[in-house]
Design a protein around this motif. Sequence first.
Motif, mmCIF file in Angstrom:
data_model
loop_
_atom_site.group_PDB
_atom_site.id
_atom_site.type_symbol
_atom_site.label_atom_id
_atom_site.label_comp_id
_atom_site.label_asym_id
_atom_site.label_seq_id
_atom_site.Cartn_x
_atom_site.Cartn_y
_atom_site.Cartn_z
ATOM 1 N N UNK A 164 0.926 -1.011 0.027
ATOM 2 C CA UNK A 164 0.158 -0.052 0.022
ATOM 3 C C UNK A 164 0.953 1.143 0.069
ATOM 4 N N UNK A 172 0.797 4.043 1.311
ATOM 5 C CA UNK A 172 1.036 4.609 2.865
ATOM 6 C C UNK A 172 2.268 3.866 3.365
ATOM 7 N N UNK A 173 1.953 2.741 3.253
ATOM 8 C CA UNK A 173 3.188 1.988 3.930
ATOM 9 C C UNK A 173 4.690 2.089 3.244
ATOM 10 N N UNK A 229 -4.088 9.396 -3.306
ATOM 11 C CA UNK A 229 -4.756 9.579 -4.596
ATOM 12 C C UNK A 229 -4.352 10.821 -5.441
ATOM 13 N N UNK A 282 -8.844 11.396 -7.359
ATOM 14 C CA UNK A 282 -9.447 10.021 -6.943
ATOM 15 C C UNK A 282 -10.031 9.255 -7.966
ATOM 16 N N UNK A 295 -6.750 2.367 -5.110
ATOM 17 C CA UNK A 295 -7.029 3.290 -4.195
ATOM 18 C C UNK A 295 -5.976 4.583 -4.076
ATOM 19 N N UNK A 349 -0.215 -9.255 5.713
ATOM 20 C CA UNK A 349 -0.051 -10.270 4.645
ATOM 21 C C UNK A 349 -1.141 -11.240 4.650
ATOM 22 N N UNK A 404 -14.353 4.563 5.931
ATOM 23 C CA UNK A 404 -13.730 5.306 4.801
ATOM 24 C C UNK A 404 -12.920 6.550 5.232
ATOM 25 N N UNK A 442 -11.194 9.570 3.699
ATOM 26 C CA UNK A 442 -11.091 10.417 2.776
ATOM 27 C C UNK A 442 -9.452 10.932 2.364
ATOM 28 N N UNK A 443 -8.965 10.959 3.337
ATOM 29 C CA UNK A 443 -7.296 11.402 3.014
ATOM 30 C C UNK A 443 -6.738 10.506 2.030
ATOM 31 N N UNK A 444 -6.857 9.174 2.092
ATOM 32 C CA UNK A 444 -6.055 8.438 1.266
ATOM 33 C C UNK A 444 -6.996 7.273 0.487
ATOM 34 N N UNK A 445 -8.219 7.249 0.492
ATOM 35 C CA UNK A 445 -9.205 6.457 -0.160
ATOM 36 C C UNK A 445 -9.377 5.215 0.389
ATOM 37 N N UNK A 446 -8.689 4.781 1.584
ATOM 38 C CA UNK A 446 -8.820 3.512 2.149
ATOM 39 C C UNK A 446 -10.170 2.999 2.887
ATOM 40 N N UNK A 447 -10.504 2.032 2.441
ATOM 41 C CA UNK A 447 -12.014 1.493 2.955
ATOM 42 C C UNK A 447 -11.934 0.151 3.471
ATOM 43 N N UNK A 478 -9.542 -2.410 1.589
ATOM 44 C CA UNK A 478 -8.613 -1.722 0.438
ATOM 45 C C UNK A 478 -7.721 -0.897 1.134
ATOM 46 N N UNK A 479 -6.791 -1.400 2.139
ATOM 47 C CA UNK A 479 -5.995 -0.463 3.055
ATOM 48 C C UNK A 479 -4.598 -0.702 3.255
ATOM 49 N N UNK A 480 -4.100 0.043 4.045
ATOM 50 C CA UNK A 480 -2.413 -0.028 4.282
ATOM 51 C C UNK A 480 -2.236 -1.147 5.276
ATOM 52 N N UNK A 481 -1.086 -1.444 5.559
ATOM 53 C CA UNK A 481 -0.780 -2.600 6.531
ATOM 54 C C UNK A 481 -1.149 -2.452 7.959
ATOM 55 N N UNK A 482 -1.115 -1.089 8.353
ATOM 56 C CA UNK A 482 -1.463 -0.777 9.809
ATOM 57 C C UNK A 482 -2.907 -0.826 9.975
#
Lengths: 410, 141
Positions: A347, A349-350, A366, A370, A379, B16, B34, B36-41, B62-66
Amino acid sequence: MTVPSLAERFRADFPILDQTVNGHPLVYLDNAASTQRPTSVINELSRYYRHDHANVHRGLHALSTRATALYENARQRVATFLNAEDPESIVFTRGTTESINLVASSWAGNELKPGDGILLTQMEHHANLIPWQIVARRVGARLYFLTVTGDEGEIDWSQLDTIFTDNPIRIVALTHISNSLGRINPVAEVCRTAHKHGAVTLIDAAQSAGHMPLDVRAIDCDFLAFSGHKCCGPTGIGILYGRKSLLEKMEPYQTGGEMIVSVTFEGAEWKPPPHRFEAGTPHIAGAIGLATALDYLDQVGRNSIQENDHHFGNIAATRLREIPDLRVFGPLDERAGIVSFQLGKIHAHDLVAFADQHGVALRGGHHCNQPLVRKLGLHATARASFYLYNTESELDRLVAVLHSAAKYFG
Amino acid sequence: MDFDELYQEIILDHSKRPRNSGVLPPPATRGSGYNPACGDEVTVFVLKSAEGKIETISFQAQACAICTASTSLMTLQVKGTTQEQALEIQRHFIDFLTKDGSSEGLGHLRALAGVKKFPQRLKCATLGWHALEAALKGDAG
């Protein structure tokens, strides 16, 4: 090909770059979000506040006279920078976003009728999308989009003439250089086609103004917007260039002091452009600092900056593509110094957090694009954007950090 | 190093190989978060037992590792609890990250302590927890 080594000659002008982040020398690759400032701009801001500051256009005393002269000279400097015919076609705003909002509100808000078309591309920054959505809703106009296809972000420009023939397009607003794809759009040709069909044109030059020669007469656009902080100038200052005949017919965007000829309790008469659009005390220091920044860019040479950008954009895209499982977005050649990418399943961000830990500043997200990023099936992407002070060894650091990230998260 | 504190082994493992990953059909309820800053959902699905306990829980991200790891660990932590207990764990966890609250009883969720040093990632760590709250209070579908 001889590579212009701008960094060798000019990097020392940017004091902020000389620092360590998380124990590593800073590699600043977030220039598409904001560039850094040379010492000359930092010093001019300080000099202005130490010696010349007062409010403009109203005081009769020495400081106000000096501040007014500096502020209006800055306007002339911007006009020269853009090869505009007249400083009165230059409006100081807060930035690209405000410039576009001004046109959407004061031009489109009054000129467009229900059913009129606004033509955009699918690669517009939110700043060149949402103001048009709002005005379209307000006046009953319709948005049309030039389709962007594939990871390379291609637009089929051959369809442009037909779009104008088949639809009642009154204005086309497009970005000069895509902030996420690094693609450079043929703005002069778009303006030529638009004018043939009687449409008005707006160019979002946020990513091009500090990166290449810009000539509003050669492009022949009606409006052009850019931000100071993306071209070595202060934040909070931006430019709207407008064709004078259009500006003269436009209503004010904001109202208040500074923009009126006479006021009664019942009404007011507007000043002519550009002051009609500069209600309230403007960002005087910002305008003066921007003029110094433009001097700096011309001292470096905008042709050289453009060559340097293309060089870094192309070699960065090529070297990143060599990394296993790395997907690069944007054109294969002729790109600006902006490279967005996705590394495996990591991702953005990571990845950006990991790079930051190694002193490398990237953007992840994005990118205020977007709809386009979604269209790519993502995303978020990571983005590296280069400027005149970046070096090839910094690109090596980026490549190394991406290899390490692939191992760390893989 | 701070960074390895943020991305601890257990975080990388759960990002993972997220546990309880997937969709639950109705009558499971669902809730989304959601950013909005990064679009993660993140969408969380919850199926309660007759006694009102969380019998089955799953999520899609749909998101980062954290964010993914925090949500994955959350599903393990709240499974088998009642709605009130689950929301109490949520409050406890968010206090732990934001108000330097106690980590007692948080189990593996303590691995997210590194977020305290990266306040810009707080939203990532809590997104799934807001989705859980929405799912617990949400409609089937």
